[in-house]
Motif scaffolding. Structure first.
Motif: not given
Length: 448
Positions: A194-218
């Motif tokens: 259900n969406t309540a589970q999705l919202q909890q998962w999103y809040k738990a893991w989707y944050s800058p401190g748990n992410a890496t931004l990779v940029v390759v190119g010109d």
């Protein structure tokens, strides 16, 4: 056969390791924003394009029992609307710019990426920052999307016997870790998600401190730093739950399963528990396992493929796989399709495979045989440098599984250090029955 072409190609292949070793790694920098977002920038000025990948440290191995498939479902849903765009609007913007975009989920990660003209990289950053922070996750959008995911599972897992067998095999090959959880999720979990589970998962893991931004190119690093601060700098760091690496039992004991299906001949899958680059006591062990994979069935000159498929013809197909790039322990897997005209006995076929394995355990491979395996593996690394997305994937994956992206630039050097005795040692240590899980797919028995 074009003889002159072969004469040229063979020495060229032999020189590939030296060429790759001598190549100067592309200019690469990293930095961390105040909110914890790690940014890795690799310059590649051969064409005026760039790929931007946002790596979230959350995948199926993070999911608790009863909630399998959350990471993959969330990957689908973040594009369904956010504070800046309705469903499909970001996609339309990117299409108008001639950009490509997609996302994928694995056991250890969820990745969102865009590839576009380098002058438009700010657009990619704005979209990725918005998806990571303000996805709406509307229940009205989730109901039809969940049906899409369930149908995806039926088509690509339940109706594909080899994929289904591998999924079942993973569930017994990983008795002590979250790697038993299928990325797409078990059907019974999808039916009650259900969406309540999705919202909890999103809040738990989707944050800058748990992410890496990779940029390759010109691009130029200072330009990327300014844009990263502009679009990601205002986001809150967030806190994430603890996520221990999935570590397996040292010797779980031999495990097996048998499935019956409408197949013409038996299929066998053998998976051996083995460490990854992140969990091995030393990196050389993982690199030796990568080369062992190549020596067993990674090419037409590999032992199982050469002897049992091409020479004796008891198999019509032989494949192998070892994923060194997990945050937890891994598997070395060999899969084979029997040739019913030559041999239709699964147990007899397994005996023949064991004979080939034992030959590597009892005697180290000749240096020339190992060199061929190194050449093939390193050639793949060289070719990957022509693909911006593969370059970014390799850098992002290393960071996401807890390793340093700089290891990507040491890969060739470290592979070249592996010796024949290293191969023999890892074969003796990890290709054992105590570490083995086997799946047999057998033809359905006639009721007549």
């Amino acid at each position: 056969m074009n003889i002159s072409c072969c004469i040229f190609v063979l020495p060229f292949i032999a020189w590939l390791p030296l060429m790759a070793s001598a190549a100067t790694p592309p200019a690469t920098q990293d930095f961390v924003l105040d909110n914890g977002l790690k940014v890795v920038v690799r310059e590649d000025h051969r064409s005026p394009i760039v790929t931007a990948q946002l790596w979230i440290k959350a995948g199926s191995s993070y999911e608790p029992p009863g909630q399998s498939g959350l990471s993959h479902a969330l990957e689908h849903m973040v594009y369904k609307g956010s504070s800046k765009a309705c469903a499909g609007e970001f996609e339309a913007i990117l299409e108008s710019l001639g950009a490509s975009q997609n996302a994928y989920t694995g056991p250890d990660f969820t990745v969102f990426y865009q590839t576009l003209a380098s002058g438009r990289v700010g657009v990619a950053f704005e979209i990725l920052a918005d998806l990571m922070s303000t996805a709406e996750l509307d229940p009205q959008d989730f109901t039809p999307e969940l049906k899409v995911i369930q149908e995806e599972r039926r088509m690509y897992v339940d109706d594909e016997i080899t994929v289904l067998a591998q999924e079942r095999l993973n569930s017994i090959a990983h008795p002590a870790s979250g790697y038993r959880t299928p990325t797409i999720g078990w059907m019974h979990d999808l039916q009650r998600m259900n969406t309540a589970q999705l919202q909890q998962w999103y809040k738990a893991w989707y944050s800058p401190g748990n992410a890496t931004l990779v940029v390759v190119g010109d691009v130029q690093p200072e330009q990327i730093k300014a844009l990263a601060r502009q679009y990601f700098g205002h986001l809150e760091r967030g806190t994430t739950p603890a996520a221990p690496a999935p570590v397996e039992l040292t010797s779980a004991g031999e495990r097996s399963l048998t499935l019956h299906a409408p197949v013409a001949s038996p299929r066998l899958i053998m998976s051996f528990n083995a460490p990854s680059l992140a969990t091995a006591l030393d990196r050389r062990t993982a690199h030796a396992l990568r080369l062992l994979d190549m020596l067993l069935a990674g090419s037409n000159s590999a032992r199982i493929k050469q002897r049992l498929q091409l020479s004796e013809s008891i198999f019509t197909e032989v494949l192998s796989e070892y994923d060194a790039f997990n945050r937890g322990d891994s598997l070395l897997t060999i899969s084979m399709q029997l040739n019913a005209d030559k041999l239709n006995d699964a147990d007899a076929a397994l005996t023949r495979v064991w004979q080939v394995i034992e030959s590597l355990k009892s005697k180290a491979p000749e240096p020339a045989e190992l060199e061929r395996a190194k050449n093939l593996l390193i050639a793949n690394l060289v070719y990957a440098q022509d693909d911006l997305q593969r370059q970014a994937h390799n850098l992002g994956l290393l960071q996401t599984i807890g390793l340093d992206w700089r290891l990507a630039d040491l890969d060739t050097q470290e592979l070249n250090k592996v010796t024949p005795l290293d191969i023999q040692q890892v074969a003796q240590t990890y290709l054992t029955r105590e570490r083995l899980s086997t799946a047999k797919i057998l033809p359905e028995k006639s009721n007549g």
